[in-house]
Write a protein that holds these residues in place. Sequence first.
Motif, PDB file in Angstrom:
ATOM      1  N   PRO A 142     -21.180  12.062 -10.528  1.00  0.00           N
ATOM      2  CA  PRO A 142     -21.043  11.892  -9.081  1.00  0.00           C
ATOM      3  C   PRO A 142     -19.686  12.404  -8.619  1.00  0.00           C
ATOM      4  CG  PRO A 142     -21.751   9.857 -10.158  1.00  0.00           C
ATOM      5  CD  PRO A 142     -21.311  10.795 -11.235  1.00  0.00           C
ATOM      6  N   GLY A 143     -19.685  13.194  -7.590  1.00  0.00           N
ATOM      7  CA  GLY A 143     -18.441  13.712  -7.058  1.00  0.00           C
ATOM      8  C   GLY A 143     -17.768  12.698  -6.158  1.00  0.00           C
ATOM      9  N   ALA A 144     -16.463  12.624  -6.257  1.00  0.00           N
ATOM     10  CA  ALA A 144     -15.727  11.737  -5.358  1.00  0.00           C
ATOM     11  C   ALA A 144     -15.788  12.298  -3.949  1.00  0.00           C
ATOM     12  CB  ALA A 144     -14.274  11.627  -5.824  1.00  0.00           C
ATOM     13  N   PRO A 145     -15.784  11.425  -2.951  1.00  0.00           N
ATOM     14  CA  PRO A 145     -15.764  11.924  -1.571  1.00  0.00           C
ATOM     15  C   PRO A 145     -14.559  12.816  -1.349  1.00  0.00           C
ATOM     16  CG  PRO A 145     -16.161   9.560  -1.639  1.00  0.00           C
ATOM     17  CD  PRO A 145     -15.773   9.967  -3.030  1.00  0.00           C
ATOM     18  N   GLY A 146     -14.685  13.718  -0.398  1.00  0.00           N
ATOM     19  CA  GLY A 146     -13.552  14.568  -0.075  1.00  0.00           C
ATOM     20  C   GLY A 146     -12.410  13.768   0.511  1.00  0.00           C
ATOM     21  N   TRP A 147     -11.359  14.453   0.893  1.00  0.00           N
ATOM     22  CA  TRP A 147     -10.200  13.780   1.463  1.00  0.00           C
ATOM     23  C   TRP A 147     -10.625  12.938   2.661  1.00  0.00           C
ATOM     24  CZ3 TRP A 147      -7.689  14.396   6.268  1.00  0.00           C
ATOM     25  CH2 TRP A 147      -6.448  13.742   6.377  1.00  0.00           C
ATOM     26  N   ILE A 148     -10.117  11.708   2.697  1.00  0.00           N
ATOM     27  CA  ILE A 148     -10.482  10.769   3.758  1.00  0.00           C
ATOM     28  C   ILE A 148      -9.268  10.544   4.653  1.00  0.00           C
ATOM     29  CG2 ILE A 148     -11.361   8.458   4.261  1.00  0.00           C
ATOM     30  CD1 ILE A 148     -12.492   8.449   1.387  1.00  0.00           C
ATOM     31  N   PRO A 149      -9.381  10.799   5.951  1.00  0.00           N
ATOM     32  CA  PRO A 149      -8.235  10.631   6.866  1.00  0.00           C
ATOM     33  C   PRO A 149      -7.968   9.167   7.182  1.00  0.00           C
ATOM     34  CG  PRO A 149     -10.156  11.342   8.105  1.00  0.00           C
ATOM     35  CD  PRO A 149     -10.566  11.359   6.644  1.00  0.00           C
ATOM     36  N   THR A 150      -7.467   8.433   6.191  1.00  0.00           N
ATOM     37  CA  THR A 150      -7.160   7.024   6.383  1.00  0.00           C
ATOM     38  C   THR A 150      -5.921   6.862   7.274  1.00  0.00           C
ATOM     39  OG1 THR A 150      -5.732   6.952   4.438  1.00  0.00           O
ATOM     40  CG2 THR A 150      -8.085   6.497   4.102  1.00  0.00           C
ATOM     41  N   ALA A 151      -5.642   5.622   7.637  1.00  0.00           N
ATOM     42  CA  ALA A 151      -4.462   5.350   8.465  1.00  0.00           C
ATOM     43  C   ALA A 151      -3.187   5.756   7.739  1.00  0.00           C
ATOM     44  CB  ALA A 151      -4.430   3.871   8.834  1.00  0.00           C
ATOM     45  N   THR A 152      -3.109   5.445   6.437  1.00  0.00           N
ATOM     46  CA  THR A 152      -1.928   5.820   5.664  1.00  0.00           C
ATOM     47  C   THR A 152      -1.813   7.333   5.533  1.00  0.00           C
ATOM     48  OG1 THR A 152      -1.924   3.752   4.418  1.00  0.00           O
ATOM     49  CG2 THR A 152      -0.821   5.635   3.403  1.00  0.00           C
ATOM     50  N   ALA A 153      -2.935   7.992   5.293  1.00  0.00           N
ATOM     51  CA  ALA A 153      -2.915   9.453   5.175  1.00  0.00           C
ATOM     52  C   ALA A 153      -2.408  10.098   6.462  1.00  0.00           C
ATOM     53  CB  ALA A 153      -4.311   9.962   4.844  1.00  0.00           C
ATOM     54  N   LYS A 154      -2.797   9.549   7.593  1.00  0.00           N
ATOM     55  CA  LYS A 154      -2.339  10.100   8.870  1.00  0.00           C
ATOM     56  C   LYS A 154      -0.834   9.920   9.045  1.00  0.00           C
ATOM     57  CE  LYS A 154      -6.788   9.499  11.196  1.00  0.00           C
ATOM     58  NZ  LYS A 154      -7.548   8.751  12.237  1.00  0.00           N
ATOM     59  N   ARG A 155      -0.313   8.819   8.532  1.00  0.00           N
ATOM     60  CA  ARG A 155       1.142   8.599   8.603  1.00  0.00           C
ATOM     61  C   ARG A 155       1.868   9.613   7.719  1.00  0.00           C
ATOM     62  NH1 ARG A 155       1.784   2.747   6.669  1.00  0.00           N
ATOM     63  NH2 ARG A 155       4.008   3.092   7.075  1.00  0.00           N
ATOM     64  N   VAL A 212      11.290  11.970   3.690  1.00  0.00           N
ATOM     65  CA  VAL A 212      11.120  11.326   2.391  1.00  0.00           C
ATOM     66  C   VAL A 212       9.986  10.320   2.510  1.00  0.00           C
ATOM     67  CG1 VAL A 212      12.169   9.928   0.580  1.00  0.00           C
ATOM     68  CG2 VAL A 212      13.553  11.602   1.813  1.00  0.00           C
ATOM     69  N   THR A 213       8.949  10.486   1.691  1.00  0.00           N
ATOM     70  CA  THR A 213       7.836   9.547   1.645  1.00  0.00           C
ATOM     71  C   THR A 213       7.798   8.957   0.245  1.00  0.00           C
ATOM     72  OG1 THR A 213       6.569  10.789   3.301  1.00  0.00           O
ATOM     73  CG2 THR A 213       5.344   9.275   1.894  1.00  0.00           C
ATOM     74  N   TYR A 214       7.911   7.645   0.163  1.00  0.00           N
ATOM     75  CA  TYR A 214       8.051   7.022  -1.149  1.00  0.00           C
ATOM     76  C   TYR A 214       7.280   5.708  -1.199  1.00  0.00           C
ATOM     77  CZ  TYR A 214      11.515   4.093   1.242  1.00  0.00           C
ATOM     78  OH  TYR A 214      12.140   3.243   2.114  1.00  0.00           O
ATOM     79  N   GLY A 215       6.946   5.291  -2.412  1.00  0.00           N
ATOM     80  CA  GLY A 215       6.231   4.032  -2.574  1.00  0.00           C
ATOM     81  C   GLY A 215       5.407   4.024  -3.842  1.00  0.00           C
ATOM     82  N   GLY A 216       4.484   3.068  -3.909  1.00  0.00           N
ATOM     83  CA  GLY A 216       3.697   2.857  -5.104  1.00  0.00           C
ATOM     84  C   GLY A 216       2.744   3.995  -5.390  1.00  0.00           C
ATOM     85  N   ALA A 217       2.249   4.018  -6.627  1.00  0.00           N
ATOM     86  CA  ALA A 217       1.316   5.056  -7.043  1.00  0.00           C
ATOM     87  C   ALA A 217      -0.065   4.792  -6.459  1.00  0.00           C
ATOM     88  CB  ALA A 217       1.230   5.094  -8.565  1.00  0.00           C
ATOM     89  N   GLY A 218      -0.789   5.874  -6.217  1.00  0.00           N
ATOM     90  CA  GLY A 218      -2.184   5.747  -5.835  1.00  0.00           C
ATOM     91  C   GLY A 218      -2.430   5.419  -4.382  1.00  0.00           C
ATOM     92  N   VAL A 219      -1.444   5.620  -3.518  1.00  0.00           N
ATOM     93  CA  VAL A 219      -1.664   5.331  -2.095  1.00  0.00           C
ATOM     94  C   VAL A 219      -2.024   6.580  -1.297  1.00  0.00           C
ATOM     95  CG1 VAL A 219      -0.231   3.262  -2.071  1.00  0.00           C
ATOM     96  CG2 VAL A 219       0.827   5.484  -1.624  1.00  0.00           C
ATOM     97  N   GLY A 220      -2.113   7.724  -1.963  1.00  0.00           N
ATOM     98  CA  GLY A 220      -2.614   8.918  -1.291  1.00  0.00           C
ATOM     99  C   GLY A 220      -1.587   9.950  -0.901  1.00  0.00           C
ATOM    100  N   LYS A 221      -0.357   9.851  -1.404  1.00  0.00           N
ATOM    101  CA  LYS A 221       0.673  10.809  -1.011  1.00  0.00           C
ATOM    102  C   LYS A 221       0.317  12.222  -1.435  1.00  0.00           C
ATOM    103  CE  LYS A 221       3.986   8.679  -3.248  1.00  0.00           C
ATOM    104  NZ  LYS A 221       3.261   7.494  -3.768  1.00  0.00           N
ATOM    105  N   THR A 222      -0.030  12.376  -2.700  1.00  0.00           N
ATOM    106  CA  THR A 222      -0.307  13.721  -3.224  1.00  0.00           C
ATOM    107  C   THR A 222      -1.564  14.316  -2.618  1.00  0.00           C
ATOM    108  OG1 THR A 222       0.809  13.204  -5.318  1.00  0.00           O
ATOM    109  CG2 THR A 222      -0.776  15.020  -5.328  1.00  0.00           C
ATOM    110  N   CYS A 223      -2.631  13.534  -2.532  1.00  0.00           N
ATOM    111  CA  CYS A 223      -3.882  14.051  -1.951  1.00  0.00           C
ATOM    112  C   CYS A 223      -3.679  14.488  -0.514  1.00  0.00           C
ATOM    113  CB  CYS A 223      -4.976  12.992  -2.025  1.00  0.00           C
ATOM    114  SG  CYS A 223      -5.572  12.670  -3.694  1.00  0.00           S
ATOM    115  N   THR A 224      -2.904  13.733   0.238  1.00  0.00           N
ATOM    116  CA  THR A 224      -2.651  14.087   1.636  1.00  0.00           C
ATOM    117  C   THR A 224      -1.798  15.347   1.728  1.00  0.00           C
ATOM    118  OG1 THR A 224      -2.828  11.773   2.306  1.00  0.00           O
ATOM    119  CG2 THR A 224      -1.729  13.265   3.830  1.00  0.00           C
ATOM    120  N   ALA A 225      -0.818  15.465   0.830  1.00  0.00           N
ATOM    121  CA  ALA A 225       0.000  16.688   0.819  1.00  0.00           C
ATOM    122  C   ALA A 225      -0.863  17.913   0.538  1.00  0.00           C
ATOM    123  CB  ALA A 225       1.105  16.563  -0.225  1.00  0.00           C
ATOM    124  N   MET A 226      -1.797  17.795  -0.390  1.00  0.00           N
ATOM    125  CA  MET A 226      -2.686  18.917  -0.713  1.00  0.00           C
ATOM    126  C   MET A 226      -3.588  19.252   0.470  1.00  0.00           C
ATOM    127  SD  MET A 226      -3.589  17.819  -4.640  1.00  0.00           S
ATOM    128  CE  MET A 226      -4.737  19.159  -4.901  1.00  0.00           C
TER     129      MET A 226
END
Length: 319
Positions: free
Chosen positions: A84-97, A113-127
């Motif tokens: 099963p493929g993961a859903p594409g990028w999701i424009p969450t509230a955090t991603a929009k920030r 500078v955007t910093y914080g815990g792992a897995g909150v979507g920083k890299t996916c949103t940058a891509m």
Amino acid sequence: MELRAVNADSTMPLTGDVRELVRAEMERGGMSQAQVAREAGINSARLSQWLADKYQGDNATVDAAMRTWLKARSERASGDARLPGAPGWIPTATAKRVQAALFYAQMAGDIAVTYGGAGVGKTCTAMQYQRENPNVWIATMTPATSSLATCLERIALSVGIREVPQGALRIESAITSRIQGTGGLLIVDEAQHLSKAALEGVRSIHDLTQVGLALLGNESVYAQLTGGSRQAHFAQLFSRIGRRLRLNTPDKEDVEALLDAWSVPGDARENCRQVARQNGALRGLTKMLRVASMMAAGEGHALSNEHVRAAWCDLGGKA
């Protein structure tokens, strides 16, 4: 040996000369001989001669290697069709920030500078931001790129410089010549791996080009810019930061958006929410949902709470 079609939509056995089967798969996949040679683990020149039926060496060995390659391609295609493929990028509230911080840095030619815990979507949103905007480069750092020279080399490759010169000064000059005047954005991901000298080198590129700069990473990125006796070392960089975004855990809205995208049923959502509160956050939740969806697909059933719980245990979580 019987070979089945590599195309996952077909189950018709493929028979005939293995060379023809390899040529057909190369054409179907748009692959070069060099790509096939790398995947099959044989010399490119040997493969070229073998395909032309001019190889004077041990043809039986090459035949066997290419049959193994074809079989692996077939099995991988079949597995991909079931995975099963993961859903594409999701424009969450955090991603929009995160997007807003990246947009600011690019449009203002400033540092964010955007910093914080792992897995909150920083890299996916940058891509995703890179896909949607011109002249956006992502340089992902690792422990191997902590020094100034290796950091600059990674940035040079990221901005499209294929023949990287020797020496930090020459690399810096090549980078600035490439990106100056583009109105672009340089995103440095996993920036916590950079040394003081490397961070100052990144800052210098921004100063020389006025191209936007975004530093992404964990809490230590910001801590080393502001904490203790190290603050004086980073005074020039810290004073230039125009926007700071701290992300600890995903918002509730982020989690619900991801669960909606995976079509998670109501009775399974609380378990999923608990996973999202663990280290890894949305990334860990996505991995678990992919495993759960595979389990459900294998049984021919819809995703259920039982699949979610089983997947969580399979990934090492507590029942």
